[in-house]
Design a protein around this motif. Structure first.
Motif, PDB file in Angstrom:
ATOM      1  N   GLY A  99      12.152 136.816 166.489  1.00 15.83           N
ATOM      2  CA  GLY A  99      12.151 137.409 164.860  1.00 15.83           C
ATOM      3  C   GLY A  99      12.906 136.867 164.411  1.00 15.83           C
ATOM      4  N   LEU A 100      13.784 135.994 164.621  1.00 12.25           N
ATOM      5  CA  LEU A 100      14.643 135.318 163.668  1.00 12.25           C
ATOM      6  C   LEU A 100      14.990 133.404 164.317  1.00 12.25           C
ATOM      7  N   HIS A 101      15.134 132.952 164.391  1.00 12.23           N
ATOM      8  CA  HIS A 101      15.292 131.112 164.302  1.00 12.23           C
ATOM      9  C   HIS A 101      16.682 130.547 163.740  1.00 12.23           C
ATOM     10  N   ASP A 102      16.684 130.046 164.579  1.00 13.85           N
ATOM     11  CA  ASP A 102      17.875 128.939 163.811  1.00 13.85           C
ATOM     12  C   ASP A 102      17.171 128.127 162.795  1.00 13.85           C
ATOM     13  N   VAL A 103      17.717 127.818 161.961  1.00 10.23           N
ATOM     14  CA  VAL A 103      17.620 126.530 160.726  1.00 10.23           C
ATOM     15  C   VAL A 103      18.122 126.195 160.779  1.00 10.23           C
ATOM     16  N   GLY A 104      19.233 125.726 161.501  1.00  6.26           N
ATOM     17  CA  GLY A 104      19.964 123.918 161.891  1.00  6.26           C
ATOM     18  C   GLY A 104      21.755 124.049 160.690  1.00  6.26           C
ATOM     19  N   ASP A 105      22.527 123.351 161.469  1.00  5.56           N
ATOM     20  CA  ASP A 105      23.558 123.884 161.266  1.00  5.56           C
ATOM     21  C   ASP A 105      24.333 123.093 159.608  1.00  5.56           C
ATOM     22  N   HIS A 106      24.860 124.090 159.084  1.00  7.01           N
ATOM     23  CA  HIS A 106      26.000 123.764 157.428  1.00  7.01           C
ATOM     24  C   HIS A 106      26.443 122.339 158.362  1.00  7.01           C
ATOM     25  N   ASN A 107      26.685 120.894 157.657  1.00  4.91           N
ATOM     26  CA  ASN A 107      27.863 119.906 157.859  1.00  4.91           C
ATOM     27  C   ASN A 107      29.565 120.411 157.598  1.00  4.91           C
ATOM     28  N   ALA A 108      29.624 121.119 158.801  1.00  5.77           N
ATOM     29  CA  ALA A 108      30.741 121.908 158.950  1.00  5.77           C
ATOM     30  C   ALA A 108      31.435 122.387 159.931  1.00  5.77           C
TER      31      ALA A 108
END
Ligand code: TMO
Length: 313
Positions: A99-108
């Protein structure tokens, strides 16, 4: 005449898919807010970006662990600060349910753990090792903690498992949970006057690193499974016998339905990526400069148009 209009509309639509995507729903995008400054300011900044694109936005204050269940159910649309140390376990559990997914990392790169201001090391020169800290436990004694040292952990919803770690490693410390992030800064500020040794929960990126030079305590290095499998880590019979990840991620997460309901906002969310200094600055606007979060977000956006405008097209 009618037929011509339809034909024009159809051809206009056919020309569109690779430029403007389908129109976002006019329903408000609900953004969750938690109890530390960078997350609150970042959420307002992203909300203001969505508003600049014509979207409606609503904010709701939620528990920082339960929020992953809210994202999964679509009660909120996204989460902008998934810190590996504090929320990795709740995020992974929600991912598994779906129901939810990973939308990527911040550059942190993030770290969250026991931390001390540098003057503490003058009193306990073996730092930053946790064994040296433990040997200095006497320095951290208070009326409240008796013959043990005091460690001020974060608010309970950050689930830092400080008590479990103290037990797992046999440390002479009592873990006290702060009622708020502000209580952590008050503790450091009060100790600063007479350079009293203190050890508190802290994290990076944060405003604090620009105010109080300090270091994280080095615990046994984090290994995957340390929070799930007792045999992982130095104590074969205990969970949480490791430090938090020293180079943790900072992710964005979204409800699976966001992409179809607000495709333009979703496409912007995919591009959003804040850096350590940008995140620390957002916290500073509130914790040092005492701005309201909305104001801090507007200020940040006004100073960084070239950064965020590129995410909106
Ligand atoms: C979740 N936090 C950044 C406060 O450690």
């Amino acid at each position: 005449m009618k037929k011509l209009t339809l034909t024009l509309a159809a051809s206009a639509m056919m020309a569109m898919p690779f430029t403007a995507s389908a129109k976002d729903s006019s329903d408000p995008i609900v953004i969750p807010i938690h109890n530390w400054s960078s997350q609150i300011v970042m959420s307002h900044a992203v909300g203001q970006i969505f508003e600049s694109m014509g979207n409606a936005v609503e904010f709701v204050t939620t528990d920082s662990q339960a929020v992953y269940e809210s994202v999964r159910m679509g009660d909120v649309a996204l989460e902008l600060e998934v810190w590996e140390g504090a929320f990795g376990a709740s995020f992974r559990a929600a991912l598994e349910k779906g129901g939810l997914h990973d939308v990527g990392d911040h550059n942190a790169v993030t770290r969250e753990d026991w931390w001390y201001p540098m003057w503490t090391k003058d009193a306990c020169p073996g730092l930053p090792s946790w064994e040296a800290l433990n040997a200095c436990a006497d320095l951290f004694k208070t009326a409240e903690t008796g013959d043990k040292g005091r460690y001020l952990d974060g608010p309970v919803d950050w689930l830092k498992h400080g008590k479990e770690r103290v037990d797992a490693l046999g440390m002479d410390f009592v873990v006290v949970n702060a009622g708020s992030a502000a209580a952590l800064w008050a503790e450091i500020g009060a100790a600063e006057k007479d350079k009293r040794p203190v050890v508190v929960f802290n994290w990076t990126p944060n405003f604090a690193e620009a105010v109080w030079p300090g270091e994280f305590v080095e615990f046994p290095q984090w290994v995957d499974g340390c929070d799930k499998d007792p045999s992982v880590g130095p104590n074969p019979n205990a969970l949480y016998d490791c430090g938090n990840p020293a180079k943790g991620y900072l992710k964005k997460a979204a409800w699976d339905g966001m992409k179809d309901k607000w495709p333009d906002a979703y496409s912007t969310l995919e591009k959003i990526s804040f850096t350590n200094p940008q995140i620390a600055e957002m916290a500073k606007f509130v914790d040092i400069d005492e701005m309201e979060p909305e104001e801090a977000a507007a200020e940040w956006l006004a100073n960084n148009e070239s950064v965020w405008k590129a995410w909106t097209n």
